[in-house]
Design an enzyme around this catalytic site. Structure first.
Site, PDB file in Angstrom:
ATOM      1  N   GLY A 238     -29.911  48.760-103.519  1.00 40.29           N
ATOM      2  CA  GLY A 238     -29.009  49.311-104.523  1.00 40.29           C
ATOM      3  C   GLY A 238     -27.862  48.406-104.904  1.00 40.29           C
ATOM      4  O   GLY A 238     -27.049  48.772-105.755  1.00 40.29           O
ATOM      5  N   ARG A 290     -33.039  44.501-107.119  1.00 35.98           N
ATOM      6  CA  ARG A 290     -32.346  43.913-108.267  1.00 35.98           C
ATOM      7  C   ARG A 290     -31.394  42.785-107.884  1.00 35.98           C
ATOM      8  O   ARG A 290     -31.286  41.780-108.590  1.00 35.98           O
ATOM      9  CB  ARG A 290     -31.530  45.027-108.932  1.00 35.98           C
ATOM     10  N   CYS A 356     -43.770  51.141-132.745  1.00 31.59           N
ATOM     11  CA  CYS A 356     -43.480  52.274-133.627  1.00 31.59           C
ATOM     12  C   CYS A 356     -42.769  53.389-132.879  1.00 31.59           C
ATOM     13  O   CYS A 356     -43.329  54.471-132.652  1.00 31.59           O
ATOM     14  CB  CYS A 356     -44.773  52.764-134.257  1.00 31.59           C
TER      15      CYS A 356
HETATM   16  C1  LIG Z   1     -35.862  51.048-105.446  1.00 36.28           C
HETATM   17  C2  LIG Z   1     -35.530  51.050-104.020  1.00 36.28           C
HETATM   18  C3  LIG Z   1     -34.810  50.000-103.464  1.00 36.28           C
HETATM   19  C4  LIG Z   1     -34.272  48.863-104.269  1.00 36.28           C
HETATM   20  O1  LIG Z   1     -33.341  49.229-105.227  1.00 36.28           O
HETATM   21  P1  LIG Z   1     -32.458  48.093-105.930  1.00 36.28           P
HETATM   22  O2  LIG Z   1     -31.485  48.845-106.725  1.00 36.28           O
HETATM   23  O3  LIG Z   1     -33.379  47.283-106.785  1.00 36.28           O
HETATM   24  O4  LIG Z   1     -31.845  47.287-104.860  1.00 36.28           O
HETATM   25  C5  LIG Z   1     -34.579  50.011-102.104  1.00 36.28           C
HETATM   26  N1  LIG Z   1     -35.033  51.005-101.314  1.00 36.28           N
HETATM   27  C6  LIG Z   1     -35.735  52.051-101.826  1.00 36.28           C
HETATM   28  C7  LIG Z   1     -36.195  53.108-100.908  1.00 36.28           C
HETATM   29  C8  LIG Z   1     -35.992  52.105-103.185  1.00 36.28           C
HETATM   30  O5  LIG Z   1     -36.675  53.145-103.679  1.00 36.28           O
END
Ligand SMILES: *Cc1c(COP(=O)(O)O)cnc(C)c1O
Length: 432
Positions: A238, A290, A356
């Site tokens: 995250g 990310r 479209c």
């Molecule tokens: C999507 C996800 C992540 C990664 O999220 P990012 O925002 O890309 O870092 C990590 N752990 C779980 C369980 C996820 O579903």
């Protein structure tokens, strides 16, 4: 920070002019910087070095084989969310034993495959899932390593579609019920309670929500460790990145602003979390997606038409929402820059694709340099949740992908011939 920058008037990826790649491989084209991927991984790895840890790259953000191999070569593990992703990791030379398997809907077949390959842990999202993993493991005469995903009910203050850590979401199990679940799971003979996991959401650009969630969950982890001998605590992914221009374009003065000082960096993240985590004496897992891949990639597109209406200046490009759905799906912002820097007039523009759908746009009413047919544009920060979310809507062949390393570049996914799109289809016999 990333390795896309202007040298003179030309946008470069590391030591390669992006325009030369567009000419050689065509557009739409994803371009990834190996150096950026590597740096992001290593900076986080280094920042977290005071605690025993493993970075499991959330490969759903970018699962190209070359991206996976880059990270596997650095010693990374992977956060996987399907049996298909595990097969991809193995195909790319990654280590299944460094994989954690997340997701709310694991099937029997996926659990069996992951067990046979010896994944590090299943991150379970419900009690029925624990029972199912136990049952499959029993049938295979194996012991399945599991963790439960705790939902700490903290608001990550991010976009609704990427918030996962409140009770409004389908993810994880409410923190109040976790101890009881571990107590019941401890009686399931084919499970080994290996850890506790959480992931509160995506694109968090400050450390505070992480700090809040870790602080809230810590006493629980300590209890569970004492009771069940847990080995790891996964603090999820995250970690957010900067999509806004000041940073993406590398303006050095931006770092002096007060907004910048609050921004999450590997250093600020580790500085606040390591002191909380170190006394636990457990292995810490992280699942960034990310943060590692986002600013490592761009999407290159060609201007096909400029259409002026009474109200608007539409720049119609050859990439579309099927190539990069984030603006349509999450209202996401991507900086858009020309591959050849333009002087002179700036004009408020909508950059749109040929699909479209009114949702097929990359930006609206944004001041952009004047461009014309044949010019190339780059959508920055497109390395995460870009190509992986591509579809073939409008029977458009997905973009090609290129990896750059210094002066070298390689096509790492070719553009599929259009007829491959319907290769698996057939005409029902009674129609023939
Ligand atoms: C999507 C996800 C992540 C990664 O999220 P990012 O925002 O890309 O870092 C990590 N752990 C779980 C369980 C996820 O579903």
């Amino acid at each position: 920070m990333h390795d896309f920058r202007y040298v003179g008037k030309k946008l470069y990826c590391e030591d390669v002019a992006v325009e030369s790649l567009a000419k050689k491989f065509g557009t739409p084209l994803y371009v990834y910087s190996q150096r950026t991927l590597t740096r992001h991984f290593q900076e986080l790895d280094r920042a977290m070095s005071p605690v025993e840890h493993l970075i499991c790259f959330a490969m759903k953000s970018n699962s190209n084989q070359s991206v996976l191999r880059t990270l596997a070569n650095l010693g990374g593990g992977f956060d996987i969310v399907s049996g298909g992703e595990l097969q991809r990791v193995i195909a790319a030379g990654g280590d299944a034993r460094k994989c954690v398997f997340a997701g709310v809907g694991k099937t029997d077949a996926e659990i069996e495959f992951a067990l046979r390959r010896g994944v590090y842990c299943f991150n379970a999202e419900s009690e029925p899932e624990l029972h199912r993993i136990n049952r499959v493991a029993a049938r295979l005469k194996k012991i399945a390593p599991v963790a439960v995903r705790v939902n700490p009910n903290v608001d990550a203050h991010t976009h609704a579609k990427i918030t996962t850590g409140t009770y409004e979401n389908k993810f994880g199990i409410a923190i109040e019920g976790i101890e009881a679940i571990y107590a019941r799971a401890a009686k399931l003979k084919n499970l080994r309670l290996r850890g506790l996991q959480m992931h509160i959401g995506s694109q968090l650009t400050t450390v505070s929500p992480f700090e809040q969630a870790v602080t809230k969950v810590l006493p629980l982890v300590q209890k569970l460790k004492a009771k069940h001998g847990l080995e790891f605590f996964s603090i999820g992914g995250g970690l957010g990145i900067i999509y806004q221009p000041a940073l993406a374009s590398g303006d050095p003065a931006w770092w002096q602003t007060s907004a910048a000082k609050k921004i999450l960096t590997p250093h600020s993240y580790a500085a606040r979390l390591v002191p909380l985590l170190k006394p636990l004496g457990m292995k810490i897992l992280m699942e960034p997606g990310r943060f590692i891949s986002g600013n490592s990639g761009i999407l290159v597109t060609r201007v096909e038409y400029v259409k002026r209406t009474g109200k608007k200046n539409f720049v119609i490009v050859d990439a579309a929402m099927n190539d990069l759905i984030r603006p349509a799906f999450y209202d996401a912002y991507h900086e858009i820059v020309p591959l050849t820097k333009k002087g002179g007039a700036v004009i408020s523009s909508d950059v749109v694709g040929p699909i479209c759908e009114s949702g097929d746009y990359f930006c609206k009413d944004r001041p952009l340099p004047k461009v014309g047919e044949g010019d190339h544009l780059a959508l920055l920060s497109a390395g995460a949740y870009g190509f992986v979310m591509a579809s073939v809507y409008n029977t458009r062949s997905p973009a090609a992908e290129v990896l750059v390393n210094g002066r070298r570049s390689a096509l790492v996914r070719k553009r599929l011939p259009v007829k491959e799109i319907w290769a698996a289809e057939s005409v029902a016999p009674w129609l023939k």
